[in-house]
Design a protein around this motif. Structure first.
Motif, PDB file in Angstrom:
ATOM      1  N   LEU A 139     -26.601   9.427  50.625  1.00 31.05           N
ATOM      2  CA  LEU A 139     -26.765  10.533  49.883  1.00 31.05           C
ATOM      3  C   LEU A 139     -27.871  10.132  48.547  1.00 31.05           C
ATOM      4  O   LEU A 139     -27.571   9.287  48.011  1.00 31.05           O
ATOM      5  N   LYS A 140     -29.029  10.827  48.389  1.00 36.43           N
ATOM      6  CA  LYS A 140     -30.112  10.446  47.506  1.00 36.43           C
ATOM      7  C   LYS A 140     -29.994  11.260  46.502  1.00 36.43           C
ATOM      8  O   LYS A 140     -30.323  12.536  46.729  1.00 36.43           O
ATOM      9  N   PHE A 141     -29.692  10.817  45.300  1.00 33.28           N
ATOM     10  CA  PHE A 141     -29.937  11.710  43.803  1.00 33.28           C
ATOM     11  C   PHE A 141     -31.407  11.921  43.595  1.00 33.28           C
ATOM     12  O   PHE A 141     -31.986  10.598  43.524  1.00 33.28           O
ATOM     13  N   ASN A 142     -31.773  12.899  43.059  1.00 31.63           N
ATOM     14  CA  ASN A 142     -33.134  13.242  42.780  1.00 31.63           C
ATOM     15  C   ASN A 142     -33.438  13.409  41.357  1.00 31.63           C
ATOM     16  O   ASN A 142     -34.310  12.554  40.924  1.00 31.63           O
ATOM     17  N   ARG A 143     -32.556  13.718  40.752  1.00 33.92           N
ATOM     18  CA  ARG A 143     -32.691  14.123  39.441  1.00 33.92           C
ATOM     19  C   ARG A 143     -32.023  12.982  38.374  1.00 33.92           C
ATOM     20  O   ARG A 143     -32.317  13.054  36.976  1.00 33.92           O
ATOM     21  N   ALA A1020     -22.935  22.515  45.220  1.00 28.94           N
ATOM     22  CA  ALA A1020     -23.666  21.996  44.436  1.00 28.94           C
ATOM     23  C   ALA A1020     -25.132  22.264  44.671  1.00 28.94           C
ATOM     24  O   ALA A1020     -25.394  22.907  45.706  1.00 28.94           O
ATOM     25  N   SER A1021     -26.000  22.028  43.470  1.00 32.15           N
ATOM     26  CA  SER A1021     -27.297  22.353  43.577  1.00 32.15           C
ATOM     27  C   SER A1021     -28.167  21.646  44.617  1.00 32.15           C
ATOM     28  O   SER A1021     -27.841  20.392  44.901  1.00 32.15           O
ATOM     29  N   ARG A1022     -28.967  22.269  45.537  1.00 29.72           N
ATOM     30  CA  ARG A1022     -29.383  21.373  46.789  1.00 29.72           C
ATOM     31  C   ARG A1022     -30.255  20.434  46.241  1.00 29.72           C
ATOM     32  O   ARG A1022     -30.741  19.234  46.878  1.00 29.72           O
ATOM     33  N   SER A1023     -31.267  20.759  45.125  1.00 33.90           N
ATOM     34  CA  SER A1023     -32.160  19.664  44.672  1.00 33.90           C
ATOM     35  C   SER A1023     -31.468  18.463  43.909  1.00 33.90           C
ATOM     36  O   SER A1023     -32.286  17.710  43.539  1.00 33.90           O
ATOM     37  N   LEU A1024     -30.182  18.670  43.646  1.00 32.35           N
ATOM     38  CA  LEU A1024     -29.601  17.298  42.784  1.00 32.35           C
ATOM     39  C   LEU A1024     -29.633  16.196  44.044  1.00 32.35           C
ATOM     40  O   LEU A1024     -29.915  15.015  43.571  1.00 32.35           O
ATOM     41  N   HIS A1084     -35.703  10.386  58.687  1.00 34.76           N
ATOM     42  CA  HIS A1084     -36.793   9.112  58.724  1.00 34.76           C
ATOM     43  C   HIS A1084     -38.195  10.154  57.922  1.00 34.76           C
ATOM     44  O   HIS A1084     -38.634   9.520  57.000  1.00 34.76           O
ATOM     45  N   GLU A1085     -38.189  11.166  57.910  1.00 29.27           N
ATOM     46  CA  GLU A1085     -39.079  12.243  57.145  1.00 29.27           C
ATOM     47  C   GLU A1085     -38.595  12.156  55.498  1.00 29.27           C
ATOM     48  O   GLU A1085     -39.433  11.704  54.620  1.00 29.27           O
ATOM     49  N   MET A1086     -37.412  12.049  55.212  1.00 28.71           N
ATOM     50  CA  MET A1086     -36.901  11.911  53.859  1.00 28.71           C
ATOM     51  C   MET A1086     -37.242  10.461  53.248  1.00 28.71           C
ATOM     52  O   MET A1086     -37.610  10.443  52.296  1.00 28.71           O
ATOM     53  N   MET A1087     -36.890   9.676  54.056  1.00 35.45           N
ATOM     54  CA  MET A1087     -37.318   8.062  53.685  1.00 35.45           C
ATOM     55  C   MET A1087     -38.542   7.991  53.515  1.00 35.45           C
ATOM     56  O   MET A1087     -39.136   7.504  52.463  1.00 35.45           O
ATOM     57  N   LEU A1088     -39.584   8.533  54.303  1.00 40.68           N
ATOM     58  CA  LEU A1088     -41.019   8.260  54.061  1.00 40.68           C
ATOM     59  C   LEU A1088     -41.484   9.106  53.151  1.00 40.68           C
ATOM     60  O   LEU A1088     -42.443   8.523  52.336  1.00 40.68           O
ATOM     61  N   LYS A1089     -40.988  10.246  52.748  1.00 40.57           N
ATOM     62  CA  LYS A1089     -41.382  11.053  51.595  1.00 40.57           C
ATOM     63  C   LYS A1089     -41.247  10.228  50.367  1.00 40.57           C
ATOM     64  O   LYS A1089     -41.926  10.495  49.491  1.00 40.57           O
ATOM     65  N   TYR A1090     -40.177   9.679  50.394  1.00 41.79           N
ATOM     66  CA  TYR A1090     -39.775   8.780  49.050  1.00 41.79           C
ATOM     67  C   TYR A1090     -40.116   7.223  48.993  1.00 41.79           C
ATOM     68  O   TYR A1090     -39.873   6.558  48.198  1.00 41.79           O
ATOM     69  N   LYS A1093     -42.353   6.098  46.040  1.00 44.98           N
ATOM     70  CA  LYS A1093     -41.885   6.356  44.817  1.00 44.98           C
ATOM     71  C   LYS A1093     -40.949   5.709  44.084  1.00 44.98           C
ATOM     72  O   LYS A1093     -40.417   6.221  43.297  1.00 44.98           O
ATOM     73  N   LYS A1094     -40.499   4.685  44.701  1.00 40.54           N
ATOM     74  CA  LYS A1094     -39.432   3.755  44.176  1.00 40.54           C
ATOM     75  C   LYS A1094     -39.728   2.834  43.024  1.00 40.54           C
ATOM     76  O   LYS A1094     -40.600   1.927  43.515  1.00 40.54           O
ATOM     77  N   TRP A1095     -39.558   3.049  41.814  1.00 45.93           N
ATOM     78  CA  TRP A1095     -39.530   2.184  40.775  1.00 45.93           C
ATOM     79  C   TRP A1095     -39.275   0.739  40.709  1.00 45.93           C
ATOM     80  O   TRP A1095     -39.626   0.044  40.214  1.00 45.93           O
TER      81      TRP A1095
END
Length: 1098
Positions: A139-143, A1020-1024, A1084-1090, A1093-1095
């Motif tokens: 589960l990847k938290f975005n915000r 829950a909010s999908r974008s969360l 894989h698409e999600m992992m590639l997308k981010y 962007k990892k700090w």
């Protein structure tokens, strides 16, 4: 099974020697008639590469968790690694793909699952019910940034606290978010004007699951009622909070603060703490507050039925304790124990008898995870002794500088090393069994003994039992104890060639059969050791000092007559008994005041007590020459049958007879060539006077050998190439570009083309790709071996390859490996009886080589591997019958000739990350896998192959990674691995009838499903956060597909030899992989997308 006819291959091949004449052609024809057909049994299907196990302390640990029912410990690291430990011998290594730091771990107690929270704000659910754990969900938290997680015992709802101060709830079964959220602004006082900070703690009241205690960093603690969705109590303190812990009755909790204080609060009295303690604060007079201390980073509050509770904390020392080591403090009743640790504390956990938070905890041990160690403290014994750690976590006790790996050793070696190592064990450990005892061992399908030897920066050497994918330390040898320790830095300001770690081990040469050990250290020193089960006291340590030159200043050399005639070593004289100053060249500085003829280290001159195990036989040191320090040793070899040790560096080569304690050979690299030097080197003006030794005994031995012994052994040889004048030494070439000795191999083989039988010799390889052969003329065994000199002479044989020579080995006429001659081990510290002496006379000069008993007409094959290519040379004809260019653009870091499946192959590791194997003698490519690029020198320094398809390297400063290139081992690996999860019944819950009604009439049995489920709290909010299915579910399908890929890759290698293409099959392979990967396409698409962007990546 293919057959290779060497006669056919010989047609059209030219001899290696540049002077190919009619006589060499005749020899070639003769060799062709002699060479027989060799059947090669190894095929590409015998090879497969996979990691097996990782040993050692987890590098840069960051998180800790324990399952009290399964008794499994988990450690997470800053590089995203996960290490799981059960009973000794049950270990597992997993890796998060992102490589982000693990910030927290939570077991699903007795469920065979684990949740990991990472610094990139992802949560992962690991399935531990399989031998190789895999991620089921992510589960990847975005915000929001994750700061703290809490999973109550026997609950499927995970509380996740964030940097913004909010709490989200995750269903660990489906790994989806609940619509129920605790917002920070609802939790704190409405009148509060500032944000309370990130969540640092979440836990439910042990007696009431409906009440959640939330700790904010700023100092605010809130008791939240989950049903009414409001705060019951708010506890405010003006110091930042680091951790919170409950008393098991749920009436009190304790907080640790940044000023070194602990505050104990009664749940129903939120206005002020019930008690404030400063464990390490100095109590001032006049009732003033104690002075502030360092933050208490963590506190645990554990109760016992029979006595006072334990309060255990890390940190909190007063600020005036500068330089004091990190401490764990155990407060029990009126006693406070401060336990000092060797490294800073990362985390700790108290191990308790019960998994239930609402019962008496009965703590019995504390696991302390340190930066570089794992310590278990026994709380039940007086003085809190530590448990003896059974895991191999001390690999890095001193940094590893080199290692060697020996599979299929003599069976008596491990018991012998264990028996001498058992005496070295420390005393004072807890008498109890190691409490981390979960899991089950795998099946032992490998029955052969394996030993790993590690050399360390402090001069120590450790022997490890590595049989059957486990690791256990057997014995530790401290090589530095033969040297005087410098009291301070001013003791030896001019002799050190390294600023620190002057005893660091660089090269290890070991003969498992004879147990002779030889090491080369960073201060240009070599020590030879013999194994003994008896304790001895050595009155004077035997030593030699060697002056190994590359270029010589035009200084007048002393005449031969000035050498004092002294008795030869071996007749009772002591090598150190003569004052070295009796010889002009042994003064510590030359005529122009430069440091000269002094070694870098000082050997002890007092008696040395040597315990059973490895005992010093001889210390050899290279000395300074006219202000130039000795160069570090680049190659080393020892042979017990010959009683010889040889070593080389960028200046030259030296050979020592360690039985007679004399130097046999001491030559600059150029002098090895004699008149056959193929390189154009700048000559120098001839010296005024030539040294009488002809360059072979240019040495300060302490005892200078008599003049007749000091003559060149080659002075009677017609081909006087060894005795060439040194006047052509090189000054224009830097040390870095000098030709160094890079490989040495003692063997019994044909030294010249005209030889009709094999004889003892030394093969020497250099960094310029030259192989030279030196003949050894050994005296008879027994007493004669100690009285007569070993004669060393050149053979004139020179072979050439591209790149520095790395490894040499010899095959007999059937293609079997010819091991170097060796002497069986015997106890040297016990006097031999007459029968034994007679036996040893017969035994010593005999080689175990099968070739020594072969008929004269049979031949051998030399296998030579360099940084660029490998060659197989037929002997005695010296024809190159096979050649393989291993790499054009990179270079080989390590090459080993190893046995596998009753056959022999060449295994190579290249700097570009490829691992390759080649058949012998034909050098057919059998395996070529891109494994890991050379990312640092540690890998290059420690990578090694051994027999039976085993290999290893140091993957981090604290961990050894083992791998196999054997198909058979890969297939058996699943059976050999231990099981982490074992079915265990959960202990019975405590009888709670007495407590009914104390907290709201039994509200402790909260129906969380009703509160957090979708029907009650909504979605829950999908974008969360985004759910990512893990690879664990489709592992089987992928494994099958990759197995097919492997099979096809092998088929392609076989077909390429016939010039056929495999385009269609490769397309089918790709299609199979694609179908397997489609299960996780979205992931894989999600992992590639981010990905970018990892700090935290750096």
């Amino acid at each position: 099974m293919r057959k290779f006819n060497i006669r056919k291959v010989l047609d059209g091949l030219t001899a290696v020697s540049s002077a190919a004449s009619a006589s060499s052609a005749a020899q070639q024809q003769q060799a062709g008639n002699r060479e027989t057909e060799i059947q090669e049994t190894l095929q590409s299907e015998h090879f497969q590469l996979c990691k097996t196990v990782r040993h050692g302390f987890p590098y840069q640990p960051s998180a800790l968790a324990f399952d009290p029912v399964q008794k499994i410990l988990a450690i997470g690291t800053q590089t995203g690694a996960l290490r799981l430990f059960g009973r000794p011998g049950v270990e597992c290594y997993c890796q998060h793909d992102s490589g982000a730091a693990v910030i927290q771990l939570q077991f699903l107690i007795n469920e065979g699952a684990l949740v990991s929270a990472l610094a990139d704000d992802t949560l992962h659910l690991w399935n531990l019910r399989q031998k190789r754990p895999a991620i089921l969900h992510s589960l990847k938290f975005n915000r929001e940034r994750i700061t703290f997680c809490h999973l109550p015992f026997q609950s499927k709802w995970l509380y996740v606290g964030t940097e913004r101060g909010n709490i989200h709830i995750v269903n660990v079964e489906s790994f989806t978010l609940s619509g129920y959220v605790i917002m920070w602004n609802k939790a704190i006082e409405l009148s509060s004007k500032s944000h309370p900070g990130p969540i640092v703690h979440i836990s439910d009241n042990p007696m009431d699951e409906g009440k959640l205690l939330i700790g904010f960093e700023s100092g605010t603690v809130v008791l939240w009622d989950l049903k009414s969705k409001k705060a019951d109590y708010r506890y405010t303190h003006d110091e930042a909070i680091h951790s919170v812990a409950w008393h098991h009755e749920g009436k009190q909790f304790i907080c640790s603060h940044s000023d070194g204080t602990l505050t104990i609060w009664n749940v129903k009295s939120p206005t002020k703490p019930f008690q404030t303690i400063t464990p390490h604060g100095k109590q001032l007079k006049d009732g003033k507050k104690p002075e502030p201390c360092k933050p208490i980073l963590k506190v645990e509050y554990k109760t016992t039925r029979a006595g006072e509770p334990f309060i255990i904390l890390s940190g909190g020392l007063s600020y005036d304790t500068v330089g004091r080591r990190p401490c764990l403090t155990v407060m029990h009743g009126k006693s406070t124990a401060v336990l000092e640790m060797d490294y800073s504390i990362v985390d700790f956990l108290t191990l308790c008898e019960t998994p239930y938070p609402n019962d008496f905890q009965e703590p019995y041990a504390v696991v302390v995870l340190l930066e570089k160690d794992l310590v278990l403290i026994d709380l039940a014994q007086n003085g809190y002794p530590i448990f003896e750690n059974p895991y191999p976590l001390t690999i890095h006790e001193s940094p590893v500088t080199c290692c060697e790996y020996f599979a299929d050793c003599p069976v008596d070696l491990i018991p012998a090393l264990y028996s001498v190592g058992a005496r070295q064990k420390r005393q004072g450990y807890s008498k109890k069994e190691w409490p981390i005892s979960g899991g089950n061992w795998g099946l032992i399908t490998q029955s052969y003994p394996e030993i790993i030897i590690t050399g360390h920066a402090d001069g120590s050497i450790k022997f490890w039992d590595a049989s059957a994918i486990t690791l256990q330390v057997l014995y530790k040898l401290k090589t530095a104890k033969v040297f005087e320790k410098s009291r301070n830095k001013d003791d030896r300001p001019n002799t050190d060639i390294v600023d620190e770690d002057p005893y660091a081990i660089q090269i290890i040469s070991w003969c498992p059969e004879s147990r002779m050990l030889c090491i080369a250290g960073v201060s240009a020193h070599v020590i030879i050791y013999r194994f003994s089960k008896q304790e001895v006291t050595t009155e004077v340590i035997p030593m030699l000092e060697v002056r190994l030159l590359y270029e010589i200043n035009d200084i007048e050399s002393p005449d031969g007559e000035q050498v004092p005639p002294l008795p030869t070593p071996g007749t009772g004289s002591n090598p150190q008994s003569i004052v070295p100053q009796s010889h002009p060249s042994t003064s510590s500085s030359s005529s122009d005041g430069l440091r000269d003829n002094v070694p870098c280290l000082k050997v002890k001159n007092s008696p040395l007590k040597q315990s059973p195990g490895y005992q010093t036989e001889l210390v050899i040191q290279l000395v300074w020459v006219s202000g130039e320090p000795p160069q570090q040793i680049t190659s080393l070899a020892v042979n017990s049958a010959y009683g010889l040790v040889v070593f080389g560096n960028c200046n030259g080569i030296a050979m020592v007879d360690y039985l007679q304690k004399t130097v046999l050979l001491n030559l600059g690299t150029i002098e090895l060539y004699g008149s056959n030097d193929p390189y154009r080197r700048e000559p120098r003006s001839p010296r005024k006077t030539r040294q009488p030794s002809g360059g072979l005994c240019d040495i300060n031995e302490g005892t200078m050998v008599p003049e007749d012994r000091c003559k060149s052994p080659t002075s009677d040889v017609k081909d006087n190439s060894f005795s060439r004048s040194r006047s052509s030494s090189v000054t224009s070439i830097d040390k870095e570009s000098r030709e160094a000795i890079s490989a040495l191999h003692f063997c019994e083989t044909f030294t010249r083309k005209a030889d009709t039988s094999p004889s003892p010799c030394l093969w020497v390889g250099t960094t310029l790709g030259t192989v030279l052969v030196i003949v050894l003329n050994l005296p008879p065994g027994g007493e004669q071996r100690l009285l007569q000199p070993v004669i060393v002479s050149p053979s004139g044989t020179i072979l050439r390859l591209k790149g520095a020579i790395l490894r040499m080995a010899f095959l007999d006429t059937t293609g079997s490996l010819v091991p170097p001659a060796h002497e069986p081990w015997r106890e040297h510290n016990v006097p031999e009886d007459k029968d034994e002496k007679d036996k040893s006379k017969k035994r010593r000069p005999v080689s175990v080589s099968p070739s020594s008993s072969q008929e004269i007409s049979e031949n051998q094959y030399a296998v030579i591997c360099s940084e660029k290519q490998a060659k197989v040379i037929s002997l005695p004809s010296q024809n190159c019958i096979y050649k393989q260019n291993i790499t054009e653009t990179s270079f080989v870091l390590r090459g080993d000739i190893v046995s596998l499946s009753n056959s022999v192959c060449l295994a190579c590791f290249c700097a570009n990350g490829h691992i390759m194997t080649f058949s012998l003698p034909s050098l057919r490519p059998l395996l070529d896998v891109y494994y890991l690029p050379l990312t640092n020198m540690r890998i290059a320094r420690t990578f090694c192959f051994t027999n039976n398809g085993q290999a290893l390297y140091l993957v981090s400063p604290t961990e050894i990674q083992r791998l196999t290139y054997s198909q058979e081992t890969c297939e058996n690996l699943q059976e050999m691995l231990g099981e982490l999860f074992t079915p265990v019944e959960t202990p019975e819950a405590p009888n709670r009838g007495f407590f009914k009604g104390l907290f709201g009439g039994g509200a402790q049995s909260l129906d969380r499903e009703e509160l957090f489920g979708e029907s009650a709290s909504g979605k829950a909010s999908r974008s969360l956060a985004q759910h990512i299915p893990g690879p664990g579910g489709i592992e089987g399908v992928k494994g099958a597909a990759s197995g097919v890929v492997g099979e096809l890759a092998r088929a392609r290698l076989a077909l390429d030899e016939r010039g056929q293409k495999l385009g269609e099959l490769e397309e089918k392979t790709a299609a199979m992989l694609y179908s397997a990967d489609s299960f996780s396409k979205h992931a894989h698409e999600m992992m590639l997308k981010y990905k970018d962007k990892k700090w935290y990546q750096f």
